[in-house]
Write a protein that holds these residues in place. Structure first.
Motif, PDB file in Angstrom:
ATOM      1  N   SER A 129       4.200  -3.770   5.975  1.00 33.47           N
ATOM      2  CA  SER A 129       4.493  -3.562   4.560  1.00 33.47           C
ATOM      3  C   SER A 129       4.240  -2.108   4.156  1.00 33.47           C
ATOM      4  N   TYR A 130       4.923  -1.681   3.087  1.00 32.77           N
ATOM      5  CA  TYR A 130       4.696  -0.391   2.433  1.00 32.77           C
ATOM      6  C   TYR A 130       4.893   0.802   3.365  1.00 32.77           C
ATOM      7  N   ASP A 186      -1.513   4.938  -1.690  1.00 35.41           N
ATOM      8  CA  ASP A 186      -2.037   4.339  -0.453  1.00 35.41           C
ATOM      9  C   ASP A 186      -3.563   4.394  -0.396  1.00 35.41           C
TER      10      ASP A 186
END
Lengths: 115, 113
Positions: A60-61, A85
């Motif tokens: 993810s991300y 983040d």
């Protein structure tokens, strides 16, 4: 004994730069490997896992991790860090032969991304 | 929303008091577990359950009790709270023991004074 080591308490990077959060493990056999992220006052969110197959796992991300069996490592990486983040990152391992099915966690690495 | 729900989010107890931390999931997961998170130590398994009516101890079970009367609920009981039990507690569930995917609740921050 089974264990997971995250050798850095804190990692600082500038926004836009690549980031690496290190993880090594000591588990016999073929462990399952995980990365989780924790934002302040929140639970753990799953990022990615390695069970078998390609050593490079995408999650993810924009995060990815590379499984290296010879070095017993599973480092988390991202090509270009974002301020968002910034969080606490946990590496975890599960021994598929463990009848408790528990996750063994590292102590966590705090990632700080500077604007 | 489907997921793991923990209550309360925060709790302050006096030494010797008892309380129950609640955990409920609506995903029909067989496996449920409780972890505690302490600074610099990651998360450690307290108790786990592989299905209704089945529970077992994890790494740090002393001072805690669990039961699993339904698939949905897995409460954690502190029998006589001690300052050493000050921690953040997380409940996690997984569809079954064959699936390596865990969903975590948002945690309960417990302080014992």
């Amino acid at each position: 004994a089974q264990s997971v080591a995250q050798p850095e308490d804190q990692v600082k990077v500038a926004e836009g730069n690549p980031l690496t959060v290190k993880c090594t493990y000591s588990v016999s056999g073929n462990p399952y490997l995980f990365w989780y992220v924790q934002y302040p006052n929140r639970g753990l969110q799953f990022l990615l896992k390695y069970i078998t197959g390609d050593n490079l796992v995408k999650g993810s991300y924009g995060f990815e991790a590379e499984f290296n069996k010879s070095q017993t490592s599973f480092h988390l990486k991202k090509p270009s860090a974002l301020v968002s983040d910034s969080a606490l990152y946990f590496c975890a391992v599960r021994d598929p032969m463990d009848s408790s099915y528990k996750l063994i966690f590292g102590s966590g690495t705090r990632l700080l991304v500077r604007p | 929303n489907a997921g793991v729900t923990q209550t309360p989010k925060f709790q302050v107890l006096k030494t010797g008091q008892s309380m129950t931390l609640q955990c409920a999931q609506d995903m029909n997961h067989e496996y449920m577990s409780w972890y505690r998170q302490d600074p610099g130590m990651g998360l450690r398994l307290i108790h786990y359950s592989v299905g209704a009516g089945i529970t077992d101890q994890g790494e740090v079970p002393n001072g805690y009790n669990v039961s699993r009367s339904t698939t949905e609920d897995f409460p954690l009981r502190l029998l006589s709270a001690a300052p050493s039990q000050t921690s953040v507690y997380f409940c996690a569930s997984s569809p079954n023991t064959r699936t390596a995917y865990y969903t975590f609740g948002s945690g309960t921050r417990l302080t014992v004074v």
